[in-house]
Scaffold this motif. Structure first.
Motif, PDB file in Angstrom:
ATOM      1  N   TYR A  19     -10.907 -31.678  25.336  1.00  0.00           N
ATOM      2  CA  TYR A  19     -11.602 -30.424  25.624  1.00  0.00           C
ATOM      3  C   TYR A  19     -10.722 -29.463  26.417  1.00  0.00           C
ATOM      4  O   TYR A  19     -10.541 -28.292  26.053  1.00  0.00           O
ATOM      5  CB  TYR A  19     -12.905 -30.727  26.371  1.00  0.00           C
ATOM      6  CG  TYR A  19     -13.478 -29.553  27.133  1.00  0.00           C
ATOM      7  CD1 TYR A  19     -13.907 -28.398  26.470  1.00  0.00           C
ATOM      8  CD2 TYR A  19     -13.587 -29.603  28.523  1.00  0.00           C
ATOM      9  CE1 TYR A  19     -14.428 -27.324  27.177  1.00  0.00           C
ATOM     10  CE2 TYR A  19     -14.106 -28.539  29.234  1.00  0.00           C
ATOM     11  CZ  TYR A  19     -14.518 -27.392  28.568  1.00  0.00           C
ATOM     12  OH  TYR A  19     -15.024 -26.339  29.262  1.00  0.00           O
ATOM     13  N   ARG A  73      -9.899 -26.010  24.625  1.00  0.00           N
ATOM     14  CA  ARG A  73     -10.933 -25.014  24.896  1.00  0.00           C
ATOM     15  C   ARG A  73     -10.369 -23.595  24.931  1.00  0.00           C
ATOM     16  O   ARG A  73      -9.235 -23.377  25.343  1.00  0.00           O
ATOM     17  CB  ARG A  73     -11.651 -25.319  26.214  1.00  0.00           C
ATOM     18  CG  ARG A  73     -10.793 -25.098  27.450  1.00  0.00           C
ATOM     19  CD  ARG A  73     -11.557 -25.449  28.712  1.00  0.00           C
ATOM     20  NE  ARG A  73     -10.663 -25.464  29.866  1.00  0.00           N
ATOM     21  CZ  ARG A  73     -11.041 -25.871  31.083  1.00  0.00           C
ATOM     22  NH1 ARG A  73     -12.273 -26.312  31.297  1.00  0.00           N
ATOM     23  NH2 ARG A  73     -10.180 -25.859  32.081  1.00  0.00           N
ATOM     24  N   THR A  74     -11.194 -22.661  24.518  1.00  0.00           N
ATOM     25  CA  THR A  74     -10.859 -21.261  24.706  1.00  0.00           C
ATOM     26  C   THR A  74     -11.395 -20.888  26.085  1.00  0.00           C
ATOM     27  O   THR A  74     -12.247 -21.594  26.626  1.00  0.00           O
ATOM     28  CB  THR A  74     -11.545 -20.380  23.646  1.00  0.00           C
ATOM     29  OG1 THR A  74     -12.963 -20.482  23.853  1.00  0.00           O
ATOM     30  CG2 THR A  74     -11.213 -20.851  22.246  1.00  0.00           C
ATOM     31  N   ASP A 116     -19.587 -26.408  23.405  1.00  0.00           N
ATOM     32  CA  ASP A 116     -19.193 -25.391  22.417  1.00  0.00           C
ATOM     33  C   ASP A 116     -17.908 -25.799  21.706  1.00  0.00           C
ATOM     34  O   ASP A 116     -17.742 -25.563  20.510  1.00  0.00           O
ATOM     35  CB  ASP A 116     -19.018 -24.034  23.102  1.00  0.00           C
ATOM     36  CG  ASP A 116     -20.312 -23.585  23.767  1.00  0.00           C
ATOM     37  OD1 ASP A 116     -21.387 -23.843  23.180  1.00  0.00           O
ATOM     38  OD2 ASP A 116     -20.257 -23.014  24.874  1.00  0.00           O
ATOM     39  N   THR A 117     -17.006 -26.397  22.468  1.00  0.00           N
ATOM     40  CA  THR A 117     -15.766 -26.867  21.846  1.00  0.00           C
ATOM     41  C   THR A 117     -16.082 -27.952  20.816  1.00  0.00           C
ATOM     42  O   THR A 117     -15.536 -27.954  19.709  1.00  0.00           O
ATOM     43  CB  THR A 117     -14.800 -27.417  22.924  1.00  0.00           C
ATOM     44  OG1 THR A 117     -14.643 -26.430  23.937  1.00  0.00           O
ATOM     45  CG2 THR A 117     -13.448 -27.748  22.325  1.00  0.00           C
ATOM     46  N   HIS A 136     -24.446 -33.935  25.976  1.00  0.00           N
ATOM     47  CA  HIS A 136     -23.209 -33.420  25.373  1.00  0.00           C
ATOM     48  C   HIS A 136     -22.308 -34.614  25.100  1.00  0.00           C
ATOM     49  O   HIS A 136     -21.632 -34.697  24.083  1.00  0.00           O
ATOM     50  CB  HIS A 136     -22.507 -32.437  26.309  1.00  0.00           C
ATOM     51  CG  HIS A 136     -23.379 -31.274  26.706  1.00  0.00           C
ATOM     52  ND1 HIS A 136     -23.028 -30.378  27.671  1.00  0.00           N
ATOM     53  CD2 HIS A 136     -24.602 -30.876  26.274  1.00  0.00           C
ATOM     54  CE1 HIS A 136     -23.976 -29.460  27.815  1.00  0.00           C
ATOM     55  NE2 HIS A 136     -24.948 -29.752  26.975  1.00  0.00           N
ATOM     56  N   ARG A 149     -18.862 -28.288  19.203  1.00  0.00           N
ATOM     57  CA  ARG A 149     -19.512 -27.657  18.048  1.00  0.00           C
ATOM     58  C   ARG A 149     -18.496 -26.919  17.172  1.00  0.00           C
ATOM     59  O   ARG A 149     -18.620 -26.887  15.956  1.00  0.00           O
ATOM     60  CB  ARG A 149     -20.603 -26.695  18.524  1.00  0.00           C
ATOM     61  CG  ARG A 149     -21.838 -27.451  18.987  1.00  0.00           C
ATOM     62  CD  ARG A 149     -22.961 -26.537  19.435  1.00  0.00           C
ATOM     63  NE  ARG A 149     -24.183 -27.344  19.605  1.00  0.00           N
ATOM     64  CZ  ARG A 149     -25.381 -26.844  19.884  1.00  0.00           C
ATOM     65  NH1 ARG A 149     -25.537 -25.552  20.030  1.00  0.00           N
ATOM     66  NH2 ARG A 149     -26.420 -27.641  20.006  1.00  0.00           N
ATOM     67  N   ARG A 150     -17.488 -26.337  17.813  1.00  0.00           N
ATOM     68  CA  ARG A 150     -16.486 -25.582  17.042  1.00  0.00           C
ATOM     69  C   ARG A 150     -15.557 -26.514  16.268  1.00  0.00           C
ATOM     70  O   ARG A 150     -15.274 -26.301  15.099  1.00  0.00           O
ATOM     71  CB  ARG A 150     -15.686 -24.688  17.996  1.00  0.00           C
ATOM     72  CG  ARG A 150     -14.583 -23.873  17.331  1.00  0.00           C
ATOM     73  CD  ARG A 150     -14.026 -22.802  18.256  1.00  0.00           C
ATOM     74  NE  ARG A 150     -13.494 -23.326  19.521  1.00  0.00           N
ATOM     75  CZ  ARG A 150     -12.278 -23.851  19.659  1.00  0.00           C
ATOM     76  NH1 ARG A 150     -11.463 -23.930  18.636  1.00  0.00           N
ATOM     77  NH2 ARG A 150     -11.869 -24.312  20.836  1.00  0.00           N
ATOM     78  N   GLU A 165     -13.710 -19.651  28.868  1.00  0.00           N
ATOM     79  CA  GLU A 165     -15.174 -19.488  28.893  1.00  0.00           C
ATOM     80  C   GLU A 165     -15.912 -20.491  28.007  1.00  0.00           C
ATOM     81  O   GLU A 165     -17.123 -20.508  27.973  1.00  0.00           O
ATOM     82  CB  GLU A 165     -15.620 -18.078  28.469  1.00  0.00           C
ATOM     83  CG  GLU A 165     -15.008 -16.938  29.262  1.00  0.00           C
ATOM     84  CD  GLU A 165     -15.374 -16.947  30.727  1.00  0.00           C
ATOM     85  OE1 GLU A 165     -16.579 -16.985  31.031  1.00  0.00           O
ATOM     86  OE2 GLU A 165     -14.445 -16.962  31.568  1.00  0.00           O
ATOM     87  N   GLU A 166     -15.203 -21.315  27.265  1.00  0.00           N
ATOM     88  CA  GLU A 166     -15.901 -22.211  26.355  1.00  0.00           C
ATOM     89  C   GLU A 166     -16.310 -23.492  27.078  1.00  0.00           C
ATOM     90  O   GLU A 166     -15.499 -24.136  27.724  1.00  0.00           O
ATOM     91  CB  GLU A 166     -14.995 -22.550  25.171  1.00  0.00           C
ATOM     92  CG  GLU A 166     -15.705 -23.188  24.009  1.00  0.00           C
ATOM     93  CD  GLU A 166     -14.764 -23.403  22.817  1.00  0.00           C
ATOM     94  OE1 GLU A 166     -15.122 -22.998  21.703  1.00  0.00           O
ATOM     95  OE2 GLU A 166     -13.670 -23.966  23.014  1.00  0.00           O
ATOM     96  N   LEU A 167     -17.588 -23.867  26.949  1.00  0.00           N
ATOM     97  CA  LEU A 167     -18.064 -25.117  27.548  1.00  0.00           C
ATOM     98  C   LEU A 167     -17.729 -26.291  26.634  1.00  0.00           C
ATOM     99  O   LEU A 167     -17.512 -26.115  25.438  1.00  0.00           O
ATOM    100  CB  LEU A 167     -19.584 -25.073  27.759  1.00  0.00           C
ATOM    101  CG  LEU A 167     -20.116 -23.984  28.680  1.00  0.00           C
ATOM    102  CD1 LEU A 167     -21.638 -24.062  28.759  1.00  0.00           C
ATOM    103  CD2 LEU A 167     -19.503 -24.124  30.079  1.00  0.00           C
TER     104      LEU A 167
END
Ligand code: SF4
Lengths: 200, 558
Positions: free
Chosen positions: B521, B525-526, B533-534, B469, B536-537, B528-530
């Protein structure tokens, strides 16, 4: 003493190796790239090299595969007399020989030249000659051939080995039997161990 | 696990004799340095910066207690009393003596171990999921096939000297944990529509200088043909892979040059000759090997255990460890345990002889005498009863093996790097240690959540930095050590390769750089977001901006 091993013993070499004439190393450039043989990076053999190759008129001659293919017609009666053997380098394509010569057993000897110890293409070539193209006569390795390849060469269908001149062929003999019971089927022993013996 | 019969034993014994003679010939000058090189490499012996390094094979990561005790003894007697577990699930000794290697191999042979093909241009150790056989999501246990492939590849005469190294991974789960897409050949076992075991085959994946995920070459291969199909692939590669440039010699380059469709066509043409030849696997042979991986003699246990639940409720440290280091199991009342080899501030993957003895004893006492090495460089006890977890934790903790950081930022995958490896551009271990110290606060670490950080000391990517990551790569700039940072890599079914965020950093900047990535991050982050995922978003941009903005402010203060 001879440095040739045939099957499991030292043997004498009756064949004359015919080599391509050396050429000045001109590196031909094409669109900024060195012209390479296929993807593997070797240079190709030129037409003049082939026509300039001098073939001794008598005796057993070991010819470059490319020379044989190009000058096949003039060699027919010597082939019939079992005087012609073929050698090829590891980057050459066996298929080019097969296209002009369906029966490889017309040659008493085929040899594969390996320039560097680490070039393992020789094993696949041996395997293909024996299993795909039905070659049954003597199959020899020469070039950078040292004792630690012998076991693998034997398993890939070779039965003759010209050990590099600065090494002792007699000592190399024992390496033919480095391992007693191989796991996988190959050319010499076709069956994997589980089809040969019952393992519990 | 697999136990040798006399055929296996004879083969490794003969290998010891062969290698002893090769070493003798080298030491007497009969073999030149250059001629000895491929021979020693095929036996896992590198000549490193300070000393030779010996890589010992741990086939698909499985070890017995007895074997681990032996490894501990060998490390004590022939080395500096520690070993390093690698990303290939193998164990490496960093300081053995060249002339003692034959003796070490002879010792290994007494416990059914060896160093065959752990390096060099040949088929390497077969790797798989560390939870094979016990994972709840497993469809097919891949270990019997891994062993069949191991035997087939051992001294395979045709493939003894390939253009370059060749790695095969197998998996049998829906969630791929064996990173099959990153291997020269990756095989995923599954049950097809007729409920028969079949294989999805990938080819041409790999990291290193040109990272590429594998391409699917065959969606449905019947398991009987696994070996002959591999023979077809490796033959095409052996004959046509480049040998003039070692950076372009991996199969991935050939697959890319030909295109997967042309490559598949050539493989199929070869396979038409090889299919159904004697190396086709029989039911009997698979069954013979599979009996070594039979289901363990589990006790019938209830799903819950009251004393375990009480310990979790009463002991926060134990609860934190359970959360990170204890994993689900097929069998009711059992769990798998990861013993972390990543204590903060120590070289990732290193274990002392004393620790190895402790782990071997724990395995003997609580886990049927077996353990596993994961490619994340930790040790696994696969079959521990719920009621024994507390005892395991206490002993592991007493020996520095219970850092509750599995899957977290400090569970760093890290190659040996410039401290040991002669190919390195830069050191990797001190960077890992510095980052671990930066994030030493466990609460904070848990709050950051799951994050994989991988470090390689050079392009060869032994530390798998492309699929971290956060990936860190050691680079050389005018003879000094720098670090290139990339983000967004991932292993697993939705694997991706990471993107570089910008110009590289000096060693002392690295903990701060990682900190700033984490800050972005945490900020963005939202729930629950790892981290991944952040990334990637949002893409690389906001991370890049923050990291380099901080750098510029610092610079302007100078
Ligand atoms: S990635 Fe490079 S430095 Fe690290 S172990 Fe591999 S070759 Fe050595």
């Amino acid at each position: 003493m001879s440095n040739l091993i045939y099957q499991n013993a030292i043997a004498t070499d009756d064949w004359t190796l015919v080599e391509l004439p050396k050429i000045e190393k001109v590196v031909r450039m094409q669109a900024g790239k060195v012209v390479q043989f296929h993807l593997t990076g070797e240079s190709t053999i030129s037409a003049t090299q082939i026509t300039d190759t001098v073939i001794p008129p008598n005796g057993l001659v070991l010819l470059p595969m490319s020379v044989y293919i190009a000058r096949k017609a003039s060699l027919e009666n010597r082939v019939a007399k079992q005087e012609v053997g073929i050698w090829l380098a590891t980057h050459e394509r066996l298929e080019t020989l097969i296209e002009v010569e369906a029966d490889l057993n017309r040659f008493p000897l085929i040899t594969v030249f390996v320039e560097r110890f680490s070039d393992g293409r020789i094993f696949s070539l041996g395997n293909l000659l024996r299993t795909r193209y039905g070659y049954n006569n003597t199959l020899r390795a020469f070039g950078d051939v040292l004792r630690d390849q012998l076991y693998f060469l034997k398993r890939s269908g070779f039965d003759s080995y010209l050990i590099r001149a600065d090494r002792n062929a007699q000592e190399a003999l024992s390496s033919l039997n480095d391992f007693t019971r191989p796991y996988q089927g190959a050319v010499d022993e076709k069956l994997p161990v589980w089809r040969r013996v019952s393992r519990k | 696990m697999y136990k040798y019969d006399e055929i296996d034993q004879q083969l490794v014994d003969e290998r010891v004799a062969q290698y002893r003679d090769q070493t003798r010939r080298f030491l007497t000058g009969e073999l030149s340095e250059e001629e000895f090189r491929p021979l020693r490499l095929q036996n896992g012996l590198y000549i490193q910066r300070h000393a030779p390094m010996l890589r010992i094979a741990v086939p698909y990561g499985m070890l017995s207690s007895k074997q681990l005790h032996k490894l501990a003894d060998i490390a004590e007697r022939y080395d500096r009393s520690y070993g390093h577990f690698s990303t290939r699930q193998n164990m490496q000794l960093n300081w053995p003596k060249l002339e003692q290697i034959p003796d070490i191999l002879a010792e290994l042979a007494t416990v059914e171990m060896h160093a065959i093909q752990t390096s060099g241009n040949c088929i390497r150790n077969i790797t798989t999921d560390q939870f094979a056989g016990i994972a709840p999501d497993e469809v097919v246990d891949p270990r019997a096939m891994a062993e069949v492939i191991r035997q087939w590849s051992t001294f395979h005469p045709e493939f003894a000297l390939l253009p370059r190294k060749f790695k095969i991974a197998v998996s049998g789960t829906k969630q791929d944990r064996a990173v099959v897409q990153m291997h020269d050949i990756g095989m995923e076992f599954y049950l097809d529509g007729a409920n028969k075991v079949a294989i999805k085959v990938w080819v041409g994946g790999g990291l290193g200088r040109t990272p590429i995920l594998g391409s699917v070459i065959n969606e449905h291969l019947e398991w009987q043909h696994a070996l002959t199909y591999c023979e077809a692939i490796v033959r095409v590669y052996n004959l046509h892979g480049r040998r003039d440039n070692s950076y372009k010699a991996r199969i991935k380059i050939l697959v890319k040059a030909l295109g997967i469709d042309e490559f598949r066509k050539q493989v199929d043409a070869e396979w038409s000759h090889l299919k159904d030849t004697p190396n086709t696997i029989t039911e009997e042979e698979l069954a013979r090997v599979a009996q070594h991986f039979a289901v363990m003699p589990y006790d019938n246990l209830p799903v819950n255990n009251a004393s375990f639940e009480a310990e979790v409720a009463n002991n926060a440290a134990f609860a934190a460890w359970v959360k990170r280091c204890v994993h689900a199991h097929k069998q009711s009342g059992y769990r798998a345990v990861t013993l972390s080899l990543k204590p903060h501030g120590k070289a990732p993957g290193d274990a002392s002889s004393e620790q190895m003895h402790v782990v071997a004893d724990l395995a003997a006492q609580y886990s049927f005498g077996e353990l596993r090495v994961s490619h994340e460089q930790n040790l696994i006890l696969a079959d521990v009863q719920l009621g024994n977890l507390f005892a395991v934790w206490q002993q592991a903790r007493a020996h520095g093996l219970a850092t509750p950081n599995i899957g977290l930022l400090t569970d760093i995958i890290c190659c040996p790097g410039g401290d040991f490896c002669s190919l390195a551009n830069a050191k990797s271990i001190p960077i890992a240690e510095a980052i671990q110290m930066q994030f030493d606060n466990l609460d904070y670490l848990h709050d950051i959540g799951e994050l994989e950080l991988n470090i390689s000391g050079c392009m060869n990517a032994c530390g798998h930095h492309h699929v971290g990551h956060i990936g860190i790569l050691g680079v050389d700039k005018d003879g000094s050590e720098w670090y290139q940072v990339s983000i967004g890599g991932k292993q697993g079914n939705d694997a991706s390769l990471s993107s570089v965020i910008g110009p590289s950093f000096a060693a002392e900047e690295m903990p701060g750089v990682v900190q700033r990535l984490i800050d972005v991050y945490i900020d963005q982050r939202t729930p629950e977001e790892l981290f991944i995922d952040t990334v990637r978003r949002l893409g690389v941009a906001p991370f890049k901006a923050h990291v380099y903005a901080a750098k510029e402010t610092e610079a302007s203060h100078v």
